[in-house]
Design a protein around this motif. Structure first.
Motif, PDB file in Angstrom:
ATOM      1  N   UNK A 168      19.328 -40.493  56.019  1.00  0.00           N
ATOM      2  CA  UNK A 168      18.729 -41.067  57.223  1.00  0.00           C
ATOM      3  C   UNK A 168      17.273 -41.479  56.962  1.00  0.00           C
ATOM      4  N   UNK A 169      16.496 -40.619  56.310  1.00  0.00           N
ATOM      5  CA  UNK A 169      15.088 -40.930  56.022  1.00  0.00           C
ATOM      6  C   UNK A 169      14.966 -42.163  55.131  1.00  0.00           C
ATOM      7  N   UNK A 170      15.861 -42.296  54.181  1.00  0.00           N
ATOM      8  CA  UNK A 170      15.843 -43.479  53.320  1.00  0.00           C
ATOM      9  C   UNK A 170      16.117 -44.743  54.121  1.00  0.00           C
ATOM     10  N   UNK A 171      17.075 -44.666  55.054  1.00  0.00           N
ATOM     11  CA  UNK A 171      17.391 -45.814  55.902  1.00  0.00           C
ATOM     12  C   UNK A 171      16.183 -46.220  56.734  1.00  0.00           C
ATOM     13  N   UNK A 172      15.482 -45.242  57.291  1.00  0.00           N
ATOM     14  CA  UNK A 172      14.306 -45.542  58.115  1.00  0.00           C
ATOM     15  C   UNK A 172      13.209 -46.176  57.273  1.00  0.00           C
ATOM     16  N   UNK A 173      12.947 -45.631  56.087  1.00  0.00           N
ATOM     17  CA  UNK A 173      11.875 -46.164  55.233  1.00  0.00           C
ATOM     18  C   UNK A 173      12.197 -47.573  54.743  1.00  0.00           C
ATOM     19  N   UNK A 174      13.480 -47.870  54.519  1.00  0.00           N
ATOM     20  CA  UNK A 174      13.847 -49.220  54.086  1.00  0.00           C
ATOM     21  C   UNK A 174      13.609 -50.242  55.194  1.00  0.00           C
ATOM     22  N   UNK A 175      13.861 -49.855  56.443  1.00  0.00           N
ATOM     23  CA  UNK A 175      13.642 -50.768  57.571  1.00  0.00           C
ATOM     24  C   UNK A 175      12.206 -50.762  58.060  1.00  0.00           C
ATOM     25  N   UNK A 176      11.469 -49.675  57.747  1.00  0.00           N
ATOM     26  CA  UNK A 176      10.052 -49.535  58.107  1.00  0.00           C
ATOM     27  C   UNK A 176       9.824 -49.669  59.621  1.00  0.00           C
ATOM     28  N   UNK A 177      10.739 -49.102  60.379  1.00  0.00           N
ATOM     29  CA  UNK A 177      10.615 -49.079  61.837  1.00  0.00           C
ATOM     30  C   UNK A 177      10.790 -47.640  62.297  1.00  0.00           C
ATOM     31  N   UNK A 178       9.842 -47.079  63.050  1.00  0.00           N
ATOM     32  CA  UNK A 178       9.980 -45.705  63.541  1.00  0.00           C
ATOM     33  C   UNK A 178      11.224 -45.540  64.407  1.00  0.00           C
ATOM     34  N   UNK A 179      11.826 -44.370  64.327  1.00  0.00           N
ATOM     35  CA  UNK A 179      13.009 -44.060  65.124  1.00  0.00           C
ATOM     36  C   UNK A 179      12.795 -42.729  65.853  1.00  0.00           C
ATOM     37  N   UNK A 180      13.119 -42.720  67.132  1.00  0.00           N
ATOM     38  CA  UNK A 180      13.177 -41.486  67.912  1.00  0.00           C
ATOM     39  C   UNK A 180      14.645 -41.236  68.213  1.00  0.00           C
ATOM     40  N   UNK A 181      15.158 -40.124  67.740  1.00  0.00           N
ATOM     41  CA  UNK A 181      16.586 -39.867  67.841  1.00  0.00           C
ATOM     42  C   UNK A 181      16.874 -38.454  68.318  1.00  0.00           C
ATOM     43  N   UNK A 182      18.017 -38.282  68.948  1.00  0.00           N
ATOM     44  CA  UNK A 182      18.478 -36.943  69.269  1.00  0.00           C
ATOM     45  C   UNK A 182      19.007 -36.273  68.022  1.00  0.00           C
ATOM     46  N   UNK A 183      18.718 -34.997  67.864  1.00  0.00           N
ATOM     47  CA  UNK A 183      19.130 -34.264  66.667  1.00  0.00           C
ATOM     48  C   UNK A 183      19.188 -32.779  67.010  1.00  0.00           C
ATOM     49  N   UNK A 184      19.288 -31.949  65.961  1.00  0.00           N
ATOM     50  CA  UNK A 184      19.256 -30.495  66.116  1.00  0.00           C
ATOM     51  C   UNK A 184      18.073 -29.937  65.345  1.00  0.00           C
ATOM     52  N   UNK A 185      17.634 -28.748  65.768  1.00  0.00           N
ATOM     53  CA  UNK A 185      16.542 -28.074  65.064  1.00  0.00           C
ATOM     54  C   UNK A 185      16.709 -26.569  65.229  1.00  0.00           C
ATOM     55  N   UNK A 186      16.384 -25.837  64.173  1.00  0.00           N
ATOM     56  CA  UNK A 186      16.393 -24.378  64.232  1.00  0.00           C
ATOM     57  C   UNK A 186      14.969 -23.860  64.123  1.00  0.00           C
ATOM     58  N   UNK A 187      14.657 -22.837  64.951  1.00  0.00           N
ATOM     59  CA  UNK A 187      13.327 -22.243  64.864  1.00  0.00           C
ATOM     60  C   UNK A 187      13.326 -21.133  63.815  1.00  0.00           C
ATOM     61  N   UNK A 188      12.213 -20.426  63.711  1.00  0.00           N
ATOM     62  CA  UNK A 188      12.079 -19.399  62.683  1.00  0.00           C
ATOM     63  C   UNK A 188      13.059 -18.248  62.883  1.00  0.00           C
ATOM     64  N   UNK A 189      13.517 -18.048  64.141  1.00  0.00           N
ATOM     65  CA  UNK A 189      14.470 -16.969  64.422  1.00  0.00           C
ATOM     66  C   UNK A 189      15.914 -17.419  64.239  1.00  0.00           C
ATOM     67  N   UNK A 190      16.114 -18.692  63.868  1.00  0.00           N
ATOM     68  CA  UNK A 190      17.459 -19.207  63.653  1.00  0.00           C
ATOM     69  C   UNK A 190      18.131 -19.733  64.902  1.00  0.00           C
ATOM     70  N   UNK A 191      17.396 -19.799  66.026  1.00  0.00           N
ATOM     71  CA  UNK A 191      17.977 -20.321  67.258  1.00  0.00           C
ATOM     72  C   UNK A 191      18.048 -21.835  67.188  1.00  0.00           C
ATOM     73  N   UNK A 192      19.190 -22.377  67.594  1.00  0.00           N
ATOM     74  CA  UNK A 192      19.439 -23.808  67.484  1.00  0.00           C
ATOM     75  C   UNK A 192      19.058 -24.528  68.764  1.00  0.00           C
ATOM     76  N   UNK A 193      18.379 -25.679  68.612  1.00  0.00           N
ATOM     77  CA  UNK A 193      17.915 -26.455  69.755  1.00  0.00           C
ATOM     78  C   UNK A 193      18.456 -27.875  69.696  1.00  0.00           C
ATOM     79  N   UNK A 194      18.750 -28.413  70.855  1.00  0.00           N
ATOM     80  CA  UNK A 194      18.996 -29.841  71.014  1.00  0.00           C
ATOM     81  C   UNK A 194      17.620 -30.478  71.148  1.00  0.00           C
ATOM     82  N   UNK A 195      17.248 -31.364  70.221  1.00  0.00           N
ATOM     83  CA  UNK A 195      15.864 -31.822  70.162  1.00  0.00           C
ATOM     84  C   UNK A 195      15.772 -33.333  70.016  1.00  0.00           C
ATOM     85  N   UNK A 196      14.618 -33.882  70.402  1.00  0.00           N
ATOM     86  CA  UNK A 196      14.295 -35.283  70.146  1.00  0.00           C
ATOM     87  C   UNK A 196      13.342 -35.317  68.956  1.00  0.00           C
TER      88      UNK A 196
END
Length: 375
Positions: free
Chosen positions: A305-333
């Protein structure tokens, strides 16, 4: 005329049937405000049948069961998509999914039952101490508004948000009073609508029409004025919003972290975005969880995904997942700059029941062994 007299006497002659029809009518109109195609013009009459019933019926259990029936119909018709969700994501069969929907509809908006109970308690001495009609209607508006604000709901279905798709300036007033405040306005209009039906005089119809038009005109004028005081922006931003169709099985595979699901999801977005590049935007917005990977740790799919963004050189805001230091999973932008670097994230705080978390899973962790983790 005899037919008109029989029509007026029908609620008295067939009270149970009349109560059931009032409940079903209000439930269907309520659900139509939230289910496509939304019909916002039901707003002034959505709960008017129930207000009329509660203002005229002195029987306690009639108010209680009709209120429950109203919220049951509202949940059954307005949230039918929950049955399909349980099939796609929980793997239930048609009978289990139907039972799930029935159980949900039975308890989803019990605040209306509480409203009926409180109104019955307040009006219990009506025969001994009769109240003016305006006071009874005001009481119903206050009770409905109070319960709407304080009663917890699985899916808050307020009568304020539908003002947004009414395309009238009234929704601008949410900036001052919030959508709960607009719910109070809706309850007021519903109580006003039934006033001439209770008084049954030509003058009452005229008064109702004048007050309705006057209040609505004032609200529209205030909303128009509020819309004009927004501070003009000092810059403009050109965006592309990308939304593609992903098969349910692919969504499920991606949420379980299966390579096939992740690859298919990214392929769909990449292909669609390339087709959209007739004119370059300043930023591209992908839909919720369009990037089905954990952005807090490196992976093959995140690097792709990062390679695709850098090739197009356009910022993207996308929905994704993220885990914090305690391992809790978040629905994130997640915000990626034009070089494909993660710049910032914003976690979703209010999750959707049954879609992003299971109510009671903190108390009964074993629920997660029966249903897949969605969030």
């Amino acid at each position: 005329m005899s037919w008109l007299r029989r029509l007026r006497e029908w609620p008295t002659n067939c009270p149970r049937l009349f109560a059931a029809l009032c409940a079903v009518a209000s439930g269907l109109m309520f659900s139509s405000l939230w289910r496509p195609p939304e019909i916002p013009w039901f707003l002034p009459i959505t709960v008017a049948p129930m207000f009329y019933l509660w203002a005229t019926s002195a029987k306690f259990w009639t108010r209680i069961w009709s209120a429950w029936l109203m919220q049951f119909v509202m949940g059954l018709a307005g949230f039918e998509w929950l049955r399909e969700t349980s099939v796609l994501f929980f793997g239930t069969n048609w009978l289990e999914s139907l039972m799930f929907l029935v159980v949900f509809a039975s308890v989803s908006h019990l605040g209306w039952v509480l409203t009926a109970f409180l109104s019955s308690w307040i009006f219990r001495f009506e025969a001994t101490f009769p109240r003016p009609l305006w006071l009874k209607l005001t009481t119903l508006v206050v009770l409905a508004s109070w319960v709407d604000c304080l009663m917890p709901q699985f899916f808050p279905a307020s009568l304020g948000q539908p003002w947004l798709w009414s395309q009238t300036p009234v929704f601008q007033l949410a900036e001052w009073v919030g959508f709960k405040g607009l719910s109070v306005v809706t309850f007021f209009f519903n109580a006003l609508i039934i006033y001439p039906f209770l008084v049954r005089s030509h003058r009452a119809w005229l008064k109702t029409a004048v007050v309705f038009a006057g209040v609505f005109a004032i609200l529209c004028a205030l909303g128009t004025w509020r819309a004009r005081v927004w501070t003009p922006s000092d810059a403009s931003l050109k965006t592309h919003i990308v939304q593609v169709f992903i098969e349910p099985i692919e969504i499920l595979e991606a949420r379980f972290g299966m390579d096939r699901g992740n690859e298919l999801t990214l392929d769909r977005f990449f292909e669609f975005q390339k087709w959209q590049h007739s004119s370059l935007p300043d930023v591209i917005l992908w839909s919720e969880t369009a990037l089905p990977v954990d952005v807090s740790s490196s992976s093959v799919h995140l690097r792709r995904f990062s390679k695709f963004v850098s090739e197009n050189q356009i910022p993207i805001i996308t929905g994704a997942y993220r885990k914090d230091s305690a391992g809790k999973k978040f629905n994130t932008a997640a915000h990626f700059n034009g070089r494909g670097e993660l710049v910032a994230t914003a976690d979703k705080r209010i999750l959707m029941p049954f879609g992003e978390y299971l109510p009671g899973e903190e108390i009964f962790p074993s629920l997660r062994t029966r249903f897949p983790p969605d969030s």
